[in-house]
Design a protein around this motif. Sequence first.
Motif, short mmCIF file in Angstrom:
data_model
loop_
_atom_site.label_atom_id
_atom_site.label_comp_id
_atom_site.label_asym_id
_atom_site.label_seq_id
_atom_site.Cartn_x
_atom_site.Cartn_y
_atom_site.Cartn_z
N LEU A 21 46.11 34.89 42.42
CA LEU A 21 46.40 36.05 42.89
C LEU A 21 47.89 36.80 41.90
CD1 LEU A 21 48.66 34.40 45.70
CD2 LEU A 21 47.59 36.34 46.09
N GLY A 22 47.53 37.95 42.19
CA GLY A 22 48.22 38.70 41.29
C GLY A 22 46.95 39.20 40.32
N MET A 23 45.60 39.11 40.28
CA MET A 23 44.37 39.53 38.74
C MET A 23 43.96 40.54 39.82
SD MET A 23 42.47 36.57 38.02
CE MET A 23 41.60 37.11 36.44
N ASN A 24 44.36 42.32 38.75
CA ASN A 24 43.84 43.44 39.39
C ASN A 24 42.47 43.80 39.29
OD1 ASN A 24 44.40 46.23 38.36
ND2 ASN A 24 45.67 46.17 40.22
N GLU A 25 42.28 43.95 39.34
CA GLU A 25 40.53 44.86 39.16
C GLU A 25 40.73 45.59 37.76
OE1 GLU A 25 39.16 48.37 42.17
OE2 GLU A 25 39.61 46.64 42.81
N THR A 30 37.76 42.23 33.13
CA THR A 30 37.12 41.20 32.42
C THR A 30 36.81 39.84 32.40
OG1 THR A 30 37.47 42.80 30.06
CG2 THR A 30 36.36 40.85 29.26
N ALA A 31 37.90 39.21 32.67
CA ALA A 31 37.79 38.31 33.14
C ALA A 31 38.01 38.43 34.39
CB ALA A 31 40.08 37.48 33.08
N LEU A 32 38.03 39.33 35.65
CA LEU A 32 37.45 39.02 36.86
C LEU A 32 36.08 39.78 36.74
CD1 LEU A 32 40.02 40.74 39.39
CD2 LEU A 32 39.58 38.68 39.80
N ARG A 33 35.73 40.39 36.16
CA ARG A 33 33.87 39.95 35.49
C ARG A 33 33.46 38.78 35.16
NH1 ARG A 33 32.85 42.37 30.88
NH2 ARG A 33 34.57 44.60 32.00
N GLN A 34 33.67 38.11 34.40
CA GLN A 34 33.87 36.83 34.19
C GLN A 34 33.86 36.03 35.17
OE1 GLN A 34 35.65 35.74 30.69
NE2 GLN A 34 34.89 36.73 29.65
N TYR A 35 34.96 35.99 36.13
CA TYR A 35 34.78 34.66 36.99
C TYR A 35 33.75 35.35 38.48
CZ TYR A 35 37.42 32.15 40.57
OH TYR A 35 37.62 30.84 41.59
N PRO A 40 34.22 44.05 38.98
CA PRO A 40 34.64 44.58 40.06
C PRO A 40 35.45 46.60 40.02
CG PRO A 40 36.03 43.81 38.10
CD PRO A 40 35.53 43.83 37.67
N ARG A 41 35.36 47.32 38.93
CA ARG A 41 35.64 48.07 39.08
C ARG A 41 35.26 49.36 40.11
NH1 ARG A 41 36.92 48.87 32.76
NH2 ARG A 41 34.81 48.11 32.71
#
Length: 157
Positions: A21-25, A30-35, A40-41
């Motif tokens: 929760l709270g992770m923003n694109e 970088t963290a979201l892309r890896q996950y 995500p952008r």
Amino acid sequence: MLLAIASCNTTEHIDVAESKLGMNEYKDSTALRQYVGVDPRYTEWCAAFVNAVLEESGMKNLHDMEHPQPLTARSFLEWGVEVETPQAGDVIVFPRGRHRWQGHVGFYVGWEKDEEGKVYYLILGGNQNDSVSIERYLSTKALGIRRYKYEHDSNNS
């Protein structure tokens, strides 16, 4: 306003999703892309988020099913089993955009009713206001409610 948070047997995948929760694109790209496995952008990432959460939780996801379109929300209409009434952790698919293939997908965590009596599902998902968040979606707009189908090895039963 009436609010009900689904609290019966919160499953591991909801705990995993809540931890994001709270992770923003943009801030956490970088963290979201890896996950999630996509940038995500530049990519609609709600389905990628659901797949990643299911995978981290040891649950079958669309990649495991070798689904031809694992990154489209509406593909989750073929995941698990269809149910009528959602429970915490169920996957719910909603329409989005002008095209039939477009959609949004996330995890059901509760519901609320507004002053007019309209029921909204509270959905924990990615790509909701550019973040992992919990947002309201009108329940009557749901295209499908899907529940994880636990499989066991019939040779060991």
